[in-house]
Design an enzyme around this catalytic site. Structure first.
Site, mmCIF file in Angstrom:
data_model
loop_
_atom_site.group_PDB
_atom_site.id
_atom_site.type_symbol
_atom_site.label_atom_id
_atom_site.label_comp_id
_atom_site.label_asym_id
_atom_site.label_seq_id
_atom_site.Cartn_x
_atom_site.Cartn_y
_atom_site.Cartn_z
ATOM 1 N N ARG A 32 0.864 -1.185 0.000
ATOM 2 C CA ARG A 32 0.000 0.000 0.000
ATOM 3 C C ARG A 32 0.901 1.236 0.000
ATOM 4 O O ARG A 32 2.044 1.177 0.468
ATOM 5 C CB ARG A 32 -0.872 0.015 1.252
ATOM 6 C CG ARG A 32 -1.838 -1.138 1.352
ATOM 7 C CD ARG A 32 -2.504 -1.198 2.733
ATOM 8 N NE ARG A 32 -3.424 -2.307 2.812
ATOM 9 C CZ ARG A 32 -3.089 -3.529 3.244
ATOM 10 N NH1 ARG A 32 -1.864 -3.783 3.646
ATOM 11 N NH2 ARG A 32 -3.996 -4.487 3.269
ATOM 12 N N LYS A 57 -1.614 -2.500 7.335
ATOM 13 C CA LYS A 57 -2.981 -2.255 7.764
ATOM 14 C C LYS A 57 -3.271 -3.082 9.015
ATOM 15 O O LYS A 57 -2.908 -4.247 9.090
ATOM 16 C CB LYS A 57 -3.931 -2.643 6.625
ATOM 17 C CG LYS A 57 -5.330 -2.145 6.806
ATOM 18 C CD LYS A 57 -6.117 -2.372 5.536
ATOM 19 C CE LYS A 57 -7.515 -1.836 5.679
ATOM 20 N NZ LYS A 57 -8.273 -2.050 4.434
ATOM 21 N N HIS A 120 -3.063 2.428 -5.627
ATOM 22 C CA HIS A 120 -3.860 1.233 -5.338
ATOM 23 C C HIS A 120 -4.070 0.385 -6.595
ATOM 24 O O HIS A 120 -4.118 -0.844 -6.510
ATOM 25 C CB HIS A 120 -5.199 1.597 -4.691
ATOM 26 C CG HIS A 120 -5.814 0.433 -3.975
ATOM 27 N ND1 HIS A 120 -5.281 -0.080 -2.808
ATOM 28 C CD2 HIS A 120 -6.875 -0.339 -4.283
ATOM 29 C CE1 HIS A 120 -6.011 -1.110 -2.421
ATOM 30 N NE2 HIS A 120 -6.979 -1.297 -3.298
ATOM 31 N N ARG A 123 -1.219 -1.855 -6.853
ATOM 32 C CA ARG A 123 -1.370 -3.005 -5.954
ATOM 33 C C ARG A 123 -2.243 -4.075 -6.606
ATOM 34 O O ARG A 123 -1.921 -5.257 -6.583
ATOM 35 C CB ARG A 123 -1.967 -2.508 -4.633
ATOM 36 C CG ARG A 123 -2.143 -3.551 -3.565
ATOM 37 C CD ARG A 123 -2.540 -2.845 -2.264
ATOM 38 N NE ARG A 123 -3.160 -3.712 -1.299
ATOM 39 C CZ ARG A 123 -2.502 -4.517 -0.478
ATOM 40 N NH1 ARG A 123 -1.190 -4.592 -0.530
ATOM 41 N NH2 ARG A 123 -3.150 -5.262 0.400
ATOM 42 N N HIS A 146 -3.308 -9.726 3.484
ATOM 43 C CA HIS A 146 -4.734 -9.909 3.747
ATOM 44 C C HIS A 146 -4.926 -10.986 4.815
ATOM 45 O O HIS A 146 -4.378 -12.082 4.694
ATOM 46 C CB HIS A 146 -5.472 -10.363 2.487
ATOM 47 C CG HIS A 146 -5.630 -9.284 1.471
ATOM 48 N ND1 HIS A 146 -5.869 -9.546 0.146
ATOM 49 C CD2 HIS A 146 -5.600 -7.939 1.568
ATOM 50 C CE1 HIS A 146 -5.968 -8.416 -0.518
ATOM 51 N NE2 HIS A 146 -5.799 -7.420 0.326
ATOM 52 N N TYR A 155 -8.951 -10.436 -7.026
ATOM 53 C CA TYR A 155 -7.898 -10.515 -8.039
ATOM 54 C C TYR A 155 -8.099 -11.709 -8.960
ATOM 55 O O TYR A 155 -7.715 -11.668 -10.115
ATOM 56 C CB TYR A 155 -6.525 -10.557 -7.362
ATOM 57 C CG TYR A 155 -6.320 -9.360 -6.461
ATOM 58 C CD1 TYR A 155 -6.256 -8.079 -6.998
ATOM 59 C CD2 TYR A 155 -6.230 -9.491 -5.095
ATOM 60 C CE1 TYR A 155 -6.089 -6.972 -6.187
ATOM 61 C CE2 TYR A 155 -6.064 -8.384 -4.277
ATOM 62 C CZ TYR A 155 -5.989 -7.138 -4.830
ATOM 63 O OH TYR A 155 -5.836 -6.051 -4.033
#
Length: 171
Positions: A32, A57, A120, A123, A146, A155
């Site tokens: 990110r 995150k 983004h 990414r 994640h 994705y």
């Protein structure tokens, strides 16, 4: 982004070592923008081609990988930069570059290229291209940081769409 769009972005930034390094790091690591801007020189494990993401995150830590090309771009930038800072991408005061500056740069890239590109989207491109190359889904999930595999599933759908476009092009 398609591979040709990515090449266009790389070409656009080829004469600016910092911007080219940012593009390469975003694309080859999948981080990110906030994670990229907080990378410190001590977080880079050159011999392992890894970067320690300290505060992802949710304050999660992880290692991401980078490529030989990414290492070359990053070294070229670091060798010529004048800022004395522990941060890889620093302003003249030694603090991390601002997210606003990077987003402004990406708006300019979008205008020049004629398609939207954001950190983004870089990414998403990273993950979609790995999916297209049939990388194991759990590895992609881990690289993206994640916690839930469902966050990574988008994705797969992007890659399925890309495969369908390729199929339609050949028929």
């Amino acid at each position: 982004m398609s591979k040709s769009q990515l090449v266009g972005l790389q070409e656009l930034t080829k004469n600016n070592l910092r911007d080219r390094a940012i593009i390469e790091m975003l694309y080859t690591t999948g981080v990110r923008i906030s994670e990229l801007l907080n990378i410190k020189l001590s977080d880079i494990k050159w011999e392992m081609m890894q970067i320690w993401i300290r505060k992802g995150k949710g304050n999660k830590e992880r290692f991401v990988l980078f490529t030989y090309e990414g290492a070359e771009r990053l070294r070229a930038y670091l060798d010529q930069r004048e800022e004395k800072s522990e941060y890889v991408f620093a302003n003249r005061h030694g603090k991390p570059l601002s997210r606003c500056l990077i987003e402004h740069q990406f708006r300019q890239y979008s205008e020049k290229l004629g398609f939207k590109v954001t950190p983004h989207i870089m990414r998403h491109t990273f993950a979609a291209h790995l999916t297209e190359k049939n990388m194991d889904f759990t590895y992609i999930q881990e690289l993206l940081g994640h916690a839930n595999v469902n966050s990574t599933r988008i994705y797969t759908r992007l890659a399925d769409s890309a495969r369908k476009k390729q199929y339609d092009r050949y028929l």
